[in-house]
Design an enzyme around this catalytic site. Structure first.
Site, PDB file in Angstrom:
ATOM      1  N   ALA A  66       0.868  -1.181   0.000  1.00 62.01           N
ATOM      2  CA  ALA A  66       0.000   0.000   0.000  1.00 62.01           C
ATOM      3  C   ALA A  66       0.902   1.228   0.000  1.00 62.01           C
ATOM      4  CB  ALA A  66      -0.900  -0.026   1.229  1.00 62.01           C
ATOM      5  N   GLY A 111       0.718  -5.049   0.952  1.00 61.88           N
ATOM      6  CA  GLY A 111      -0.455  -5.189   0.086  1.00 61.88           C
ATOM      7  C   GLY A 111      -0.184  -6.013  -1.168  1.00 61.88           C
ATOM      8  N   GLU A 114      -0.488  -9.508  -0.090  1.00 66.82           N
ATOM      9  CA  GLU A 114      -1.921  -9.699   0.210  1.00 66.82           C
ATOM     10  C   GLU A 114      -2.740  -9.833  -1.072  1.00 66.82           C
ATOM     11  OE1 GLU A 114      -1.668  -6.183   2.855  1.00 66.82           O
ATOM     12  OE2 GLU A 114      -2.872  -7.372   4.239  1.00 66.82           O
ATOM     13  N   GLU A 134       4.872  -4.615   7.232  1.00 63.86           N
ATOM     14  CA  GLU A 134       4.122  -3.509   7.854  1.00 63.86           C
ATOM     15  C   GLU A 134       4.588  -3.176   9.264  1.00 63.86           C
ATOM     16  OE1 GLU A 134       2.812  -5.818   5.930  1.00 63.86           O
ATOM     17  OE2 GLU A 134       1.132  -5.043   4.747  1.00 63.86           O
TER      18      GLU A 134
HETATM   19  N1  CAA Z   1       4.542   3.114  -1.051  1.00 65.09           N
HETATM   20  C1  CAA Z   1       4.902   4.252  -1.667  1.00 65.09           C
HETATM   21  N2  CAA Z   1       6.014   4.367  -2.426  1.00 65.09           N
HETATM   22  C2  CAA Z   1       6.785   3.264  -2.550  1.00 65.09           C
HETATM   23  C3  CAA Z   1       6.464   2.039  -1.935  1.00 65.09           C
HETATM   24  C4  CAA Z   1       5.267   1.986  -1.154  1.00 65.09           C
HETATM   25  N3  CAA Z   1       4.845   0.858  -0.551  1.00 65.09           N
HETATM   26  N4  CAA Z   1       7.430   1.140  -2.229  1.00 65.09           N
HETATM   27  C5  CAA Z   1       8.312   1.785  -3.021  1.00 65.09           C
HETATM   28  N5  CAA Z   1       7.937   3.073  -3.215  1.00 65.09           N
HETATM   29  C6  CAA Z   1       8.606   4.105  -3.997  1.00 65.09           C
HETATM   30  C7  CAA Z   1       9.810   4.664  -3.254  1.00 65.09           C
HETATM   31  O1  CAA Z   1       9.420   5.654  -2.323  1.00 65.09           O
HETATM   32  C8  CAA Z   1      10.624   5.209  -4.403  1.00 65.09           C
HETATM   33  O2  CAA Z   1      10.073   6.440  -4.792  1.00 65.09           O
HETATM   34  P1  CAA Z   1      11.058   7.690  -5.160  1.00 65.09           P
HETATM   35  O3  CAA Z   1      11.827   7.194  -6.357  1.00 65.09           O
HETATM   36  O4  CAA Z   1      10.094   8.784  -5.479  1.00 65.09           O
HETATM   37  O5  CAA Z   1      11.921   7.905  -3.972  1.00 65.09           O
HETATM   38  C9  CAA Z   1      10.348   4.220  -5.518  1.00 65.09           C
HETATM   39  O6  CAA Z   1       9.154   3.541  -5.170  1.00 65.09           O
HETATM   40  C10 CAA Z   1      11.446   3.173  -5.677  1.00 65.09           C
HETATM   41  O7  CAA Z   1      11.646   2.563  -4.420  1.00 65.09           O
HETATM   42  P2  CAA Z   1      13.082   2.456  -3.698  1.00 65.09           P
HETATM   43  O8  CAA Z   1      13.946   3.583  -4.108  1.00 65.09           O
HETATM   44  O9  CAA Z   1      12.834   2.265  -2.244  1.00 65.09           O
HETATM   45  O10 CAA Z   1      13.615   1.105  -4.373  1.00 65.09           O
HETATM   46  P3  CAA Z   1      14.668   0.078  -3.753  1.00 65.09           P
HETATM   47  O11 CAA Z   1      15.013  -0.848  -4.862  1.00 65.09           O
HETATM   48  O12 CAA Z   1      15.754   0.777  -3.041  1.00 65.09           O
HETATM   49  O13 CAA Z   1      13.830  -0.751  -2.648  1.00 65.09           O
HETATM   50  C11 CAA Z   1      11.893  -1.908  -1.801  1.00 65.09           C
HETATM   51  C12 CAA Z   1      12.741  -1.546  -3.035  1.00 65.09           C
HETATM   52  C13 CAA Z   1      12.712  -2.834  -0.866  1.00 65.09           C
HETATM   53  C14 CAA Z   1      10.654  -2.660  -2.286  1.00 65.09           C
HETATM   54  C15 CAA Z   1      11.519  -0.624  -1.039  1.00 65.09           C
HETATM   55  O14 CAA Z   1      10.968   0.301  -1.963  1.00 65.09           O
HETATM   56  C16 CAA Z   1      10.545  -0.806   0.061  1.00 65.09           C
HETATM   57  O15 CAA Z   1      10.899  -1.284   1.137  1.00 65.09           O
HETATM   58  N6  CAA Z   1       9.234  -0.437  -0.170  1.00 65.09           N
HETATM   59  C17 CAA Z   1       8.221  -0.477   0.831  1.00 65.09           C
HETATM   60  C18 CAA Z   1       7.752  -1.907   1.076  1.00 65.09           C
HETATM   61  C19 CAA Z   1       6.720  -1.942   2.187  1.00 65.09           C
HETATM   62  O16 CAA Z   1       6.995  -1.611   3.327  1.00 65.09           O
HETATM   63  N7  CAA Z   1       5.481  -2.369   1.844  1.00 65.09           N
HETATM   64  C20 CAA Z   1       4.401  -2.444   2.793  1.00 65.09           C
HETATM   65  C21 CAA Z   1       3.572  -1.203   2.706  1.00 65.09           C
HETATM   66  S1  CAA Z   1       2.390  -1.096   3.981  1.00 65.09           S
HETATM   67  C22 CAA Z   1       1.049  -1.986   3.448  1.00 65.09           C
HETATM   68  O17 CAA Z   1       1.064  -2.629   2.403  1.00 65.09           O
HETATM   69  C23 CAA Z   1      -0.121  -1.896   4.373  1.00 65.09           C
HETATM   70  C24 CAA Z   1      -1.283  -2.761   4.070  1.00 65.09           C
HETATM   71  O18 CAA Z   1      -1.270  -3.982   4.157  1.00 65.09           O
HETATM   72  C25 CAA Z   1      -2.554  -2.121   3.836  1.00 65.09           C
END
Ligand code: CAA
Length: 260
Positions: A66, A111, A114, A134
């Site tokens: 998400a 998500g 999920e 999360e």
């Molecule tokens: N939400 C918003 N933006 C996201 C995102 C997310 N879940 N995941 C990645 N992005 C964005 C980053 O912010 C980045 O944007 P910018 O270029 O504008 O800075 C872009 O995508 C590329 O990401 P990274 O630079 O971080 O890429 P990376 O290769 O270094 O890392 C990754 C990849 C390990 C997947 C890392 O992006 C990451 O950890 N993402 C978040 C994963 C996460 O925590 N997901 C769970 C979300 S919470 C959820 O899902 C709740 C629910 O159940 C309802």
């Protein structure tokens, strides 16, 4: 014109839905969820589509979760509504009249995992990564993960993933039963389309009922599930597909199902 956030490619009897926000690793914000919601309605009503594939745009991610930027500003009420809407859209995936296969082509986090869990089953590329990170953000899975993960993996494995927030490789996901098959990235869509075509050859009404029986039956006592199965079986005997399938067998030819 802004780019569409969810793409629909129709190649009957298949349709491929692609989450198309690669710059944010296909993260699901409210707009993406809403587009996915509408796309699911379209494929559900389209009789030419018998099997649906869900994947992510680009080579890096299926869905990285998400949208964290959007969630960071949410009030408790907005958080409740966002979680509930995500759950309802994923339930729509689960309840689609036709089988849905996840083609997990990269990160499937939060998500994203999920979403894959809401599909009927998943195939993954070797570079895919799964996890529900999360808790590392001070929240927990909110699109059905705390409920679907234990149903698929058992409580212990689900709790390990949910409470550590760790990422696992595609092969680890395969070992614990989160995905059915792992293939090299350039073979993923072919492998998914192959199994999708194998499914699409079968009677659409039977597919739809069988899918629903597995899902509904999983959450009710075995005896009740079996009663539901025999009632549904009887109903299936009234379909043109059943007559055609059995006639074709007896006439030693391939059936032509009409989904009626
Ligand atoms: N939400 C918003 N933006 C996201 C995102 C997310 N879940 N995941 C990645 N992005 C964005 C980053 O912010 C980045 O944007 P910018 O270029 O504008 O800075 C872009 O995508 C590329 O990401 P990274 O630079 O971080 O890429 P990376 O290769 O270094 O890392 C990754 C990849 C390990 C997947 C890392 O992006 C990451 O950890 N993402 C978040 C994963 C996460 O925590 N997901 C769970 C979300 S919470 C959820 O899902 C709740 C629910 O159940 C309802």
């Amino acid at each position: 014109m802004s780019e569409e956030l969810v793409l629909l490619e129709k190649t009957p009897p298949l349709a491929t839905i692609t989450i198309n926000r690669p710059k944010a690793l296909n993260a699901l914000n409210s707009e993406v969820l809403s587009s996915l919601d509408q796309t699911l309605d379209r494929v559900n009503e389209d009789e030419e589509i018998h099997v649906v594939i869900i994947t992510g745009a680009g080579e890096k991610a299926f869905v990285a979760g998400a949208d964290i930027a959007e969630m960071s500003e949410m009030s408790p009420l907005e958080g409740t509504n966002f979680s509930r809407y995500g759950q309802l859209v994923f339930k729509k995936v689960q309840d689609l009249k036709k089988p849905v296969i996840a083609a997990v082509n990269g990160y499937a986090l939060g998500g994203g995992s999920e979403l894959a869990l809401a599909c009927d089953f998943a195939y993954a590329s070797e570079n895919a990564k799964f996890g529900v990170p999360e808790v590392t953000l001070g929240i927990f899975p909110g699109f059905g993960g705390t409920q679907r993960l234990p149903r698929l993996l058992g409580k212990g494995r689900a709790k390990e993933l949910i409470l550590t927030g760790k990422m696992i490789s595609a092969s680890e996901a395969y070992e614990i039963g989160m995905v059915n098959k792992v293939v090299p990235p350039d073979q993923l869509m072919d492998a998914v389309k192959e199994v999708a075509m194998q499914i699409a050859k079968n009677g659409p009404v039977a597919l739809s009922i069988a899918k629903g029986l597995v899902d509904v039956g999983y959450d009710i006592p075995l005896d009740d599930g079996c009663v539901l199965e025999s009632r549904s079986f009887g109903m299936c005997c009234a379909t043109e597909d059943k007559k055609e399938g059995m006639k074709a067998f007896l006439e030693k030819r391939k059936p032509v199902f009409k989904g009626r």
